[in-house]
Design an enzyme around this catalytic site. Structure first.
Site, mmCIF file in Angstrom:
data_model
loop_
_atom_site.group_PDB
_atom_site.id
_atom_site.type_symbol
_atom_site.label_atom_id
_atom_site.label_comp_id
_atom_site.label_asym_id
_atom_site.label_seq_id
_atom_site.Cartn_x
_atom_site.Cartn_y
_atom_site.Cartn_z
ATOM 1 N N ARG A 38 -0.051 4.895 -9.465
ATOM 2 C CA ARG A 38 1.042 5.780 -9.803
ATOM 3 C C ARG A 38 2.337 5.023 -10.083
ATOM 4 O O ARG A 38 3.221 5.516 -10.755
ATOM 5 C CB ARG A 38 1.301 6.738 -8.624
ATOM 6 C CG ARG A 38 0.165 7.715 -8.402
ATOM 7 C CD ARG A 38 0.416 8.597 -7.193
ATOM 8 N NE ARG A 38 0.428 7.798 -5.989
ATOM 9 C CZ ARG A 38 0.536 8.324 -4.771
ATOM 10 N NH1 ARG A 38 0.681 9.612 -4.613
ATOM 11 N NH2 ARG A 38 0.509 7.554 -3.716
ATOM 12 N N GLY A 39 2.447 3.833 -9.525
ATOM 13 C CA GLY A 39 3.733 3.154 -9.473
ATOM 14 C C GLY A 39 4.358 2.786 -10.806
ATOM 15 O O GLY A 39 5.565 2.648 -10.909
ATOM 16 N N GLU A 93 2.705 -2.136 -15.181
ATOM 17 C CA GLU A 93 2.460 -2.056 -13.734
ATOM 18 C C GLU A 93 3.789 -2.153 -12.984
ATOM 19 O O GLU A 93 4.733 -2.810 -13.447
ATOM 20 C CB GLU A 93 1.518 -3.204 -13.359
ATOM 21 C CG GLU A 93 1.291 -3.456 -11.891
ATOM 22 C CD GLU A 93 0.507 -2.358 -11.174
ATOM 23 O OE1 GLU A 93 0.960 -1.202 -11.218
ATOM 24 O OE2 GLU A 93 -0.513 -2.677 -10.554
ATOM 25 N N ASP A 94 3.864 -1.523 -11.820
ATOM 26 C CA ASP A 94 5.095 -1.600 -11.042
ATOM 27 C C ASP A 94 5.287 -2.977 -10.412
ATOM 28 O O ASP A 94 6.344 -3.585 -10.518
ATOM 29 C CB ASP A 94 5.151 -0.504 -9.968
ATOM 30 C CG ASP A 94 3.947 -0.503 -9.033
ATOM 31 O OD1 ASP A 94 2.991 -1.270 -9.266
ATOM 32 O OD2 ASP A 94 3.953 0.289 -8.060
ATOM 33 N N ASP A 97 1.284 -8.101 -6.750
ATOM 34 C CA ASP A 97 1.406 -8.657 -5.404
ATOM 35 C C ASP A 97 0.335 -9.757 -5.264
ATOM 36 O O ASP A 97 0.548 -10.888 -5.691
ATOM 37 C CB ASP A 97 1.228 -7.495 -4.424
ATOM 38 C CG ASP A 97 1.453 -7.857 -2.981
ATOM 39 O OD1 ASP A 97 1.565 -9.046 -2.671
ATOM 40 O OD2 ASP A 97 1.508 -6.955 -2.135
ATOM 41 N N LYS A 125 5.649 -10.495 -6.969
ATOM 42 C CA LYS A 125 5.768 -11.047 -5.615
ATOM 43 C C LYS A 125 4.871 -12.290 -5.535
ATOM 44 O O LYS A 125 3.784 -12.258 -4.949
ATOM 45 C CB LYS A 125 5.325 -9.981 -4.612
ATOM 46 C CG LYS A 125 5.990 -10.055 -3.253
ATOM 47 C CD LYS A 125 5.349 -9.070 -2.285
ATOM 48 C CE LYS A 125 5.839 -7.662 -2.416
ATOM 49 N NZ LYS A 125 5.244 -6.747 -1.396
ATOM 50 N N PHE A 146 8.176 -5.589 1.844
ATOM 51 C CA PHE A 146 7.663 -4.333 1.311
ATOM 52 C C PHE A 146 8.786 -3.640 0.556
ATOM 53 O O PHE A 146 9.859 -3.399 1.112
ATOM 54 C CB PHE A 146 7.162 -3.449 2.440
ATOM 55 C CG PHE A 146 6.471 -2.213 1.955
ATOM 56 C CD1 PHE A 146 5.224 -2.286 1.357
ATOM 57 C CD2 PHE A 146 7.072 -0.979 2.078
ATOM 58 C CE1 PHE A 146 4.580 -1.152 0.888
ATOM 59 C CE2 PHE A 146 6.436 0.172 1.621
ATOM 60 C CZ PHE A 146 5.198 0.083 1.023
ATOM 61 N N VAL A 147 8.543 -3.321 -0.703
ATOM 62 C CA VAL A 147 9.592 -2.728 -1.524
ATOM 63 C C VAL A 147 9.223 -1.302 -1.908
ATOM 64 O O VAL A 147 8.048 -0.931 -1.895
ATOM 65 C CB VAL A 147 9.872 -3.569 -2.799
ATOM 66 C CG1 VAL A 147 10.382 -4.938 -2.419
ATOM 67 C CG2 VAL A 147 8.628 -3.679 -3.671
ATOM 68 N N ASP A 153 6.122 4.055 -3.969
ATOM 69 C CA ASP A 153 6.131 5.163 -3.028
ATOM 70 C C ASP A 153 6.862 4.931 -1.711
ATOM 71 O O ASP A 153 7.402 5.861 -1.144
ATOM 72 C CB ASP A 153 4.692 5.537 -2.664
ATOM 73 C CG ASP A 153 4.051 6.321 -3.786
ATOM 74 O OD1 ASP A 153 4.795 6.989 -4.513
ATOM 75 O OD2 ASP A 153 2.827 6.241 -3.911
#
Ligand code: IMP
Length: 186
Positions: A38-39, A93-94, A97, A125, A146-147, A153
């Protein structure tokens, strides 16, 4: 919680990335933006609004289950609906990682035999990378925190609508089930 990237800086950087894409893909008839849900949706919308060529947006959704295996298992929740065979594609993509999600998405999309494929990731990241994946259009590098915000979300699925990127405190990110899921790359 503290702000990592202000809303204005996000929009400005997305403008830069759109400029790069306009240069590289300026002559194509139709550019396919495959948004990783969803990001990736906030980023994709603001990016697409700045692109000069016709774009078709489509969506893919995957999920990962880490279980007791450190590598986890990725599975497809929702496939793209368009035919991208031979077409120019940008995967949006958001955040990248570990790279597990992007590696899976790229491998899966390759089965559709697209033409040129590029990756746009708003956040990167790199300190947590385990899978080597390309990022052609990268917004911001973020530290190992954690962002949330701007489509991401957060801990209880309530922070996506923030217009900026925030970093959550270490204790908050590790003390909750959502923090645990995040640490497993879910
Ligand atoms: P990867 O598979 O480890 O590269 O993780 C990518 C996915 O995990 C992203 O699409 C996000 O959904 C999620 N993710 C990774 N890091 C974060 C974070 O810091 N905040 C929110 N979601 C994250």
């Amino acid at each position: 919680m503290h702000t990592l990237v202000e809303a204005e800086a996000l929009q400005s950087r997305i403008g830069d990335l759109a400029g790069e894409i306009n240069q590289e893909f300026g002559t194509v008839d139709l550019l396919y933006l495959i948004v990783v849900l969803r990001g990736g949706c906030f980023f994709a919308v603001d990016l697409a609004k700045r692109l000069r060529m016709p774009c078709r947006l489509d969506y893919i959704r995957v999920t990962s289950y880490a279980g007791s295996q450190s590598s986890g298992v990725m599975s497809l929740v929702s496939d793209i609906k368009t035919d991208i065979r031979g077409k120019p594609v940008i995967v949006v993509e958001d955040i990248v990682d570990t790279g597990f999600t992007m590696k899976f998405v790229l491998s899966y999309l390759a089965l559709h035999e697209p033409g040129q494929v590029r990756v746009a990731a708003l956040l990167d990241k790199p300190s947590r990378r385990r899978f080597d994946v390309p990022i052609h259009y990268r917004g911001f590098e973020v530290p190992d925190v954690f962002v949330a915000g701007y489509g991401l979300d957060g801990l209880d699925d309530t922070m996506a609508n923030l217009p900026r990127i925030v970093a959550l405190d270490d204790d908050a990110a590790t003390a909750t089930p959502a923090g645990l899921a995040y640490s497993m790359g879910a």
